[in-house]
Structures are given as C-alpha cells and as structure tokens.
Design an enzyme around this catalytic site. Structure first.
Site, PDB file in Angstrom:
ATOM      1  N   SER A 182      46.438  35.810  39.057  1.00  0.00           N
ATOM      2  CA  SER A 182      47.562  35.100  39.688  1.00  0.00           C
ATOM      3  C   SER A 182      48.717  34.836  38.722  1.00  0.00           C
ATOM      4  O   SER A 182      48.512  34.356  37.602  1.00  0.00           O
ATOM      5  CB  SER A 182      47.079  33.770  40.271  1.00  0.00           C
ATOM      6  OG  SER A 182      48.200  33.069  40.795  1.00  0.00           O
ATOM      7  N   ARG A 183      49.914  35.125  39.192  1.00  0.00           N
ATOM      8  CA  ARG A 183      51.108  34.820  38.391  1.00  0.00           C
ATOM      9  C   ARG A 183      51.749  33.502  38.838  1.00  0.00           C
ATOM     10  O   ARG A 183      52.820  33.134  38.362  1.00  0.00           O
ATOM     11  CB  ARG A 183      52.112  35.963  38.499  1.00  0.00           C
ATOM     12  CG  ARG A 183      51.516  37.256  37.985  1.00  0.00           C
ATOM     13  CD  ARG A 183      52.555  38.294  37.701  1.00  0.00           C
ATOM     14  NE  ARG A 183      51.888  39.576  37.463  1.00  0.00           N
ATOM     15  CZ  ARG A 183      52.509  40.677  37.103  1.00  0.00           C
ATOM     16  NH1 ARG A 183      53.808  40.678  36.934  1.00  0.00           N
ATOM     17  NH2 ARG A 183      51.843  41.800  36.926  1.00  0.00           N
ATOM     18  N   SER A 184      51.104  32.801  39.757  1.00  0.00           N
ATOM     19  CA  SER A 184      51.651  31.519  40.225  1.00  0.00           C
ATOM     20  C   SER A 184      51.823  30.509  39.091  1.00  0.00           C
ATOM     21  O   SER A 184      52.855  29.831  39.030  1.00  0.00           O
ATOM     22  CB  SER A 184      50.774  30.930  41.336  1.00  0.00           C
ATOM     23  OG  SER A 184      50.957  31.658  42.525  1.00  0.00           O
ATOM     24  N   GLY A 244      44.795  44.198  57.685  1.00  0.00           N
ATOM     25  CA  GLY A 244      44.045  43.041  57.216  1.00  0.00           C
ATOM     26  C   GLY A 244      43.895  42.003  58.312  1.00  0.00           C
ATOM     27  O   GLY A 244      44.660  42.008  59.294  1.00  0.00           O
ATOM     28  N   ALA A 245      42.897  41.151  58.158  1.00  0.00           N
ATOM     29  CA  ALA A 245      42.679  40.099  59.155  1.00  0.00           C
ATOM     30  C   ALA A 245      42.240  38.799  58.490  1.00  0.00           C
ATOM     31  O   ALA A 245      41.594  37.965  59.114  1.00  0.00           O
ATOM     32  CB  ALA A 245      41.638  40.553  60.185  1.00  0.00           C
ATOM     33  N   GLY A 246      42.584  38.645  57.208  1.00  0.00           N
ATOM     34  CA  GLY A 246      42.252  37.418  56.491  1.00  0.00           C
ATOM     35  C   GLY A 246      43.354  36.385  56.635  1.00  0.00           C
ATOM     36  O   GLY A 246      44.224  36.479  57.516  1.00  0.00           O
ATOM     37  N   THR A 302      37.073  45.607  59.079  1.00  0.00           N
ATOM     38  CA  THR A 302      36.081  45.116  60.038  1.00  0.00           C
ATOM     39  C   THR A 302      36.824  44.891  61.355  1.00  0.00           C
ATOM     40  O   THR A 302      37.534  43.892  61.521  1.00  0.00           O
ATOM     41  CB  THR A 302      35.467  43.781  59.538  1.00  0.00           C
ATOM     42  OG1 THR A 302      35.025  43.962  58.185  1.00  0.00           O
ATOM     43  CG2 THR A 302      34.308  43.329  60.403  1.00  0.00           C
ATOM     44  N   ASN A 317      48.076  27.985  52.739  1.00  0.00           N
ATOM     45  CA  ASN A 317      48.218  28.403  51.336  1.00  0.00           C
ATOM     46  C   ASN A 317      48.796  27.274  50.493  1.00  0.00           C
ATOM     47  O   ASN A 317      49.166  27.494  49.343  1.00  0.00           O
ATOM     48  CB  ASN A 317      49.132  29.636  51.224  1.00  0.00           C
ATOM     49  CG  ASN A 317      50.589  29.295  51.465  1.00  0.00           C
ATOM     50  OD1 ASN A 317      50.902  28.568  52.406  1.00  0.00           O
ATOM     51  ND2 ASN A 317      51.476  29.789  50.632  1.00  0.00           N
ATOM     52  N   ASP A 372      53.325  30.954  53.408  1.00  0.00           N
ATOM     53  CA  ASP A 372      53.228  32.426  53.427  1.00  0.00           C
ATOM     54  C   ASP A 372      54.096  32.997  54.550  1.00  0.00           C
ATOM     55  O   ASP A 372      54.731  34.043  54.377  1.00  0.00           O
ATOM     56  CB  ASP A 372      51.778  32.867  53.672  1.00  0.00           C
ATOM     57  CG  ASP A 372      50.941  32.874  52.397  1.00  0.00           C
ATOM     58  OD1 ASP A 372      51.523  32.948  51.299  1.00  0.00           O
ATOM     59  OD2 ASP A 372      49.707  32.808  52.513  1.00  0.00           O
ATOM     60  N   LYS A 382      41.992  30.636  52.222  1.00  0.00           N
ATOM     61  CA  LYS A 382      43.077  30.066  53.046  1.00  0.00           C
ATOM     62  C   LYS A 382      42.600  29.488  54.372  1.00  0.00           C
ATOM     63  O   LYS A 382      43.101  28.455  54.813  1.00  0.00           O
ATOM     64  CB  LYS A 382      44.150  31.128  53.294  1.00  0.00           C
ATOM     65  CG  LYS A 382      44.886  31.491  52.020  1.00  0.00           C
ATOM     66  CD  LYS A 382      45.986  32.485  52.249  1.00  0.00           C
ATOM     67  CE  LYS A 382      46.551  32.889  50.889  1.00  0.00           C
ATOM     68  NZ  LYS A 382      47.821  33.551  50.943  1.00  0.00           N
TER      69      LYS A 382
END
Ligand code: NDP
Length: 264
Positions: free
Chosen positions: A14-16, A123-125, A149, A87, A102, A66
């Site tokens: 992470s660059r946060s 994606g589905a996250g 999935t 987030n 986000d 999340k």
C-alpha cells in the site's frame, strides 16, 4: 495526537501511508500520523474495536476487508450502506462510522462522463461493489459485471442493478476490480476474460490494481492509445476524499499524487 492507518491483508504494497503522511505534513498537521495495519481476516473485528483506544481517529480499509468493515460499524453513510462495503472508518464518541470514498474517487478519476455509457466491471469484491454503484449512480446506460466466481457476480448485479456476464464484450469503460495483477511478479491478463488484441473495444481502461512498473493491463491499454486510469490515480482520489472527511481541510492533491508515485 490522532492516528490514522490502512487495514488490509496483504497491505505491504500500500502507498496510502506515504501519500497521507505527505498530505498531513503539507496541511501542517504535524501531530497526525498514518501507518499500515496488516490484519488477517480473523483478527479484523477485535483490531477495529481496539483502534479507538490506541488513539486512532480513522482507518482506510482495503483488500479483503471492505465488506466486513461495514458489518463492524455502528453507523454508516447512505452510500456505504447501499454499496455494502466501506473503505473508510472514523472513530468518534464511541462510534465506528463507515463511509465509502472509493465510489466518488473513481468518478473523480475518470477522464470521461459515465452518463449514457456502457461499462464492464471485472470483480465482485468490495471495490467492485463501489465501482458498480458509482457508475450506475452516475447514469451509466448499462453496467456489466464479470467475476472469477460467477455466483458472486450474479449476487452483486442483482443487488446493485447491474447485469452479470460470463464473458467480456466491448464497452465504453472497462474497470478491473479484481486482485489479479497485485502479485508483483505474476501475470495478470491470463486471470481475466481479456485478450490484449481486443482491448481496443474499450474507450477507457481503468485498473484499480497498482504495482511497481505498472500493470500488464495498463501497459497494453497505453500501447493502444486508449484513455487510461491507473490504480494510483484512483488511490489518490479516494485518499483525497478520505483526507478531507477526516481533517475538514482541502486535500493537497498534487502533493498526494507526487508522494503516491514516488513511494517504493
Ligand atoms: P476483495 O478481496 O473484496 O475482492 C477481490 C476480487 O478479486 C474478487 O472479485 C476475486 O474473485 C478477485 N480475484 C482475486 N484473485 C483473482 C485472480 N487470481 N484472478 C481473478 N480474480 C481474482 O478485494 P477489493 O475489492 O477490496 O480489491 C480488489 C483489488 O482492487 C485489489 O487489488 C486492491 O488492491 C485494488 N483496489 C485498489 C484501489 C485503489 O485505490 N487503487 C481501491 C480499492 C481496491 P473471487 O470472487 O472469484 O474470489
């Protein structure tokens, strides 16, 4: 002195912290700090509940926490509740407040207006949920969702008014919200329903993933002169909104951009 951090597993990439530390310094908030919080899923709940006691004022939340973070909150903003993922947590007056930057962060980073456009989301996250919600609320004509999935794609699509698909087809906007490509050495496209030769079917390509040297998807899209938004662009915009909501101060966007790009 208020502490901030980013909860994730893994979170080493992470660059946060570099981005937020630079923003705090530029805003003169010398007593504030921001750090990585590597927490496995089984320790998330007890860690989040312990953070306020350790002087934490807030935390960003990344992969894979999340959706779980929203479940731990005592209060949530309308968008976080509708998205079903958070987030950004804020700890005040004994409460755990969940927000989502986000979604507006993606819209701020996009070089084209989503209204009336088609989009394919991979994606589905937690981040895919925010992206689908953001594009739908910004007036996209149709948002399609593919996931490794498929059952998760169908569930997400049903809940957020999108259409689940099992193959990629051309669209105006392509957004990769999978963790494929997060591994700094592994390939990316072979995990996705994409072939480099077909990328010209998308006007704008967004990859939420960032890694040193950039991702395979972004490299192929740039080679084809498409509009490209990389993971650091999105990181900076969601981070700027988190910064503003925590501190009440305008985010130093250029400082954050430079710090995020310079971080190892
Ligand atoms: P989640 O853990 O909630 O979701 C992960 C998603 O990635 C799932 O759809 C999962 O599919 C999919 N996935 C994981 N591994 C693979 C693989 N090898 N091949 C194909 N699909 C895969 O994570 P988040 O939604 O929070 O984050 C997803 C990615 O986006 C991460 O890389 C994260 O770092 C990045 N991100 C970047 C942001 C930024 O600011 N730049 C903001 C938010 C996220 P399945 O359901 O089949 O397991």
């Amino acid at each position: 002195m208020p502490r901030l951090g980013v909860l994730g597993w893994p979170v080493a990439h992470s660059r946060s912290p570099a981005m937020h530390e630079a923003a705090l310094a530029a805003a003169g908030l010398s007593g504030w700090s921001y750090q990585k919080l590597p927490v496995p899923p089984e320790l998330l709940a007890e860690t989040v509940r312990a953070l306020p006691g350790a002087r934490f004022f807030g935390a960003n939340v990344t992969i894979p926490h999340k959706e779980a973070a929203l479940g731990l909150a005592s209060e949530a903003t309308g968008p976080a509740r509708e998205i079903g993922a958070s987030n950004m947590l804020t700890f005040t007056d004994g409460a755990i407040r969940a927000d989502n930057t986000d979604a507006p962060g993606l819209i701020a980073a996009l070089p084209i207006e989503p209204a009336g456009r088609t989009a394919l989301v991979l994606g589905a996250g937690g981040s895919a949920r925010a992206v689908v919600w953001a594009l739908t609320h910004a007036g996209a004509a149709e948002v399609r969702v593919w996931n490794r999935t498929p059952e998760r794609a169908a569930k997400l699509a049903g809940e957020l008014g999108a259409r689940a698909v099992t193959a990629a087809a051309p669209a105006d906007i392509l957004v990769n919200c999978t963790a494929a490509g997060l591994d700094t050495t592994g390939p990316q496209l072979k995990h996705l329903p994409l072939h480099a030769d077909h990328l010209s079917g998308y006007a704008c390509v967004v990859d939420l993933v960032y890694r040193p040297g950039g991702t395979e998807l972004v490299a192929h899209a740039r080679r084809r002169d498409l509009l490209v938004v990389d993971g650091l662009d999105v990181l900076v915009h969601q981070g700027a909104l988190s910064f503003e909501r925590w501190t009440g101060l305008p985010a130093p966007l250029e400082v954050m951009q430079a710090a995020a790009r310079a971080a190892p």
